[in-house]
Design a protein around this motif. Structure first.
Motif, PDB file in Angstrom:
ATOM      1  N   HIS A  82       1.530  16.901   7.818  1.00 26.47           N
ATOM      2  CA  HIS A  82       2.448  15.754   7.871  1.00 26.47           C
ATOM      3  C   HIS A  82       1.836  14.531   8.554  1.00 26.47           C
ATOM      4  N   PHE A  83       0.544  14.375   8.449  1.00 26.59           N
ATOM      5  CA  PHE A  83      -0.231  13.208   8.888  1.00 26.59           C
ATOM      6  C   PHE A  83      -0.173  12.984  10.396  1.00 26.59           C
ATOM      7  N   GLN A 124      -2.049   7.324   1.350  1.00 26.30           N
ATOM      8  CA  GLN A 124      -2.716   6.367   2.240  1.00 26.30           C
ATOM      9  C   GLN A 124      -2.626   6.823   3.689  1.00 26.30           C
ATOM     10  N   LYS A 125      -1.440   7.340   4.052  1.00 31.12           N
ATOM     11  CA  LYS A 125      -1.275   7.839   5.422  1.00 31.12           C
ATOM     12  C   LYS A 125      -2.296   8.927   5.727  1.00 31.12           C
ATOM     13  N   MET A 173       4.577   1.565   6.256  1.00 31.49           N
ATOM     14  CA  MET A 173       4.459   0.804   5.012  1.00 31.49           C
ATOM     15  C   MET A 173       3.496   1.457   4.022  1.00 31.49           C
ATOM     16  N   LEU A 174       2.922   2.588   4.385  1.00 29.77           N
ATOM     17  CA  LEU A 174       1.920   3.209   3.523  1.00 29.77           C
ATOM     18  C   LEU A 174       2.526   4.337   2.692  1.00 29.77           C
ATOM     19  N   SER A 175       1.863   4.637   1.580  1.00 29.18           N
ATOM     20  CA  SER A 175       2.245   5.821   0.807  1.00 29.18           C
ATOM     21  C   SER A 175       1.696   7.056   1.518  1.00 29.18           C
ATOM     22  N   GLY A 176       2.175   8.214   1.108  1.00 28.69           N
ATOM     23  CA  GLY A 176       1.711   9.456   1.737  1.00 28.69           C
ATOM     24  C   GLY A 176       0.201   9.630   1.651  1.00 28.69           C
ATOM     25  N   THR A 220      -0.466  -0.017  14.638  1.00 30.32           N
ATOM     26  CA  THR A 220      -0.914  -0.374  13.300  1.00 30.32           C
ATOM     27  C   THR A 220      -1.980   0.623  12.851  1.00 30.32           C
ATOM     28  N   VAL A 221      -2.329   0.523  11.574  1.00 34.70           N
ATOM     29  CA  VAL A 221      -3.317   1.440  11.013  1.00 34.70           C
ATOM     30  C   VAL A 221      -4.619   1.419  11.806  1.00 34.70           C
TER      31      VAL A 221
END
Lengths: 224, 267
Positions: free
Chosen positions: B107-108, B163-164, B158-161, B115-116
């Motif tokens: 689950h990331f 991307q996460k 704000m990211l897709s799975g 932030t990223v």
């Protein structure tokens, strides 16, 4: 004049309203300082309660048990009257201490709940980077937990503001005491306590608004 | 610096000098949840540069095994060695060792309040003590490597799975780990997002990263793994190179499992 139907002089409300300004400022000050102290106590007690150190956790638990289980008025009198044989504390510091100690117990439970609501995966992710537990708590868990605690903290702040009226019993010249004094000197009790009520309502309204703004602001990193 | 903790007694010193030791060695590991015996006497080695994929039905203990390697699950029963050095359940040593074990979660577990790029920098600044600008530079490099340079300044929500998970991989890589542990990295993803994560993982394997991967992606096991391990009911039932595992498994149970997860045309 329809106003004469009522037994009160409603015109006295606007005309005397600002005579309560200084008292309101005292209310703001003891509430603000009390809650600030409560936040510090609350954070420490919450961390103590969650600690794996058993004695520490037991002390924190006992603190919450005792403080939450007794009235603020009793705590206030213990600080102001009860301690006199050991140390004499002036009314205003007494009020701040009692409010801080009292709110500390509630805020501890708010923090504990919000810390526990953070998914354990966050702690695992931090620890798997090699972060020590304390740092992971400070850097990863607490910032998220604070954010979740904001609505409940706001609620507690509003309760504390109203509870500060009890400080009138130990001669802190705050709103409630001012109301009683003005009432007894003018015999317009209804009018004076309506003024006091309006002042509290004004202050709680401002607080609600500010809390709402803070909540909205903190939503930056959430999508939904 | 890294091995000062363990060198107090001469016995441990002996353990540290073994140049031929496998990078990771797990010896007779047992794990119980109450009465439930989830890992039964597991022994397993991973060599440097090797990609080992663990497959098996859910509940077979494969995730637990992976989590035992970096002590997210703790057990007193069994030994774990990294580069021949015994790892003990001891805070100071674990904090050092975990830097060498990059972990990627199902689950990331990205830090949502950062932030990223801050996510990727966090370990570098807070654990490795790197200067912020240096850390940022490195983090941006890693984000480029996983194809997410343009997302550096936004929040994970704000990211897709997919991307996460790529950010999570970059975050783990930032610590310069010697081995990457993947705990079902694509299981929480929509099917169309699985590919981008597997691509990043495949690239890593090609670069020579040592990897221990728990996954249900048989394609990945087939194409990238050097060795596939089939776990069943808390034991390693079968261990083989992918060609053999997928064409001629030895155990009936393995065959049964593979039949269920592989598309029918696969033989």
């Amino acid at each position: 004049m329809p106003m004469n139907i009522l037994p009160w002089d409603l015109g006295a409300i606007p005309s005397r309203f600002f005579l309560f300004g200084e008292a309101a400022w005292y209310t703001v000050q003891i509430t603000g300082l009390g809650v600030l102290l409560g936040l510090v106590i609350g954070l420490l007690v919450a961390l103590g309660r969650l600690s794996t150190n058993k004695p520490l956790s037991a002390v924190a638990r006992a603190y919450i048990f005792l403080i939450r289980g007794t009235p603020l008025l009793v705590q206030l009198f213990i600080v102001y009257y009860g301690l006199t044989s050991v140390v004499t504390i002036a009314p205003i510091p007494s009020a701040v201490i009692a409010l801080g100690v009292h709110n500390g117990a509630y805020i501890a439970e708010i923090f504990r709940g919000s810390i526990q609501s953070i998914h354990y995966g966050q702690m695992e992710a931090a620890r798997s980077l090699g972060m020590p537990k304390g740092k992971a708590m400070r850097r990863i868990i607490l910032p998220q937990a604070f954010k979740r605690a904001v609505p409940s903290l706001g609620n507690q702040l509003i309760i504390a503001l109203k509870d500060s009226s009890l400080a009138s019993t130990i001669a802190v010249p705050e709103l409630m005491l001012r109301g009683r004094q003005m009432g007894s000197s003018t015999f317009m009790y209804m009018e004076m306590f309506v003024i006091v009520g309006i002042w509290y309502l004004l202050m709680t309204s401002v607080l609600s608004y500010v809390i709402h703004r803070i909540e909205t602001r903190l939503k930056v990193s959430d999508r939904d | 610096m890294t091995d000062t903790n363990t060198q107090k007694k001469p016995i441990k010193k002996k353990e540290t000098i073994d140049p031929n030791a496998p990078f990771l060695r797990i010896e007779k590991l047992n794990k119980f949840y109450g009465d439930l015996h989830v890992l039964k006497n597991i022994s397993l080695s991973v060599k440097k540069g090797e990609v080992v994929v663990i497959i098996g039905a859910s509940g077979s203990g494969k995730s637990t095994l992976l989590r035992c390697v970096n002590f997210l699950e703790k057990t007193k029963n069994g030994k774990i060695y990294i580069e021949g050095k015994r790892i003990r359940n001891q805070e100071k040593q674990l904090n050092k060792v975990r830097q060498e074990l990059g972990m990627v979660f199902q689950h990331f577990n990205l830090f949502p309040h950062m932030t990223v790029v801050q996510n990727v920098m966090e370990g570098l600044v807070q654990v490795k003590g790197l200067h912020k600008e240096k850390a940022r530079e490195r983090a941006l490099d890693l984000l480029e490597q996983v194809g997410l340079s343009d997302k550096a300044e936004i929040y994970p929500s704000m990211l897709s799975g997919g991307q996460k998970q790529r950010v999570a991989i970059a975050r783990a890589l930032a610590m310069d780990p010697k081995i990457m542990l993947f705990d079902e990295p694509t299981s929480a993803l929509d099917p169309e997002l699985v590919g981008e994560v597997l691509t990043v993982m495949t690239d890593l394997a090609k670069q020579g990263m040592t990897m221990l991967v728990v996954t249900h992606e048989m394609w990945f096991a087939k194409e990238v793994a050097d060795r596939v391990i089939f776990m069943d009911d808390g034991i390693i039932l079968e261990e083989a190179p992918p060609e053999k595992m997928f064409s001629a498994p030895e155990h009936e149970r393995t065959l049964e499992f593979l039949k269920q997860v592989l598309p029918p045309q696969s033989d």
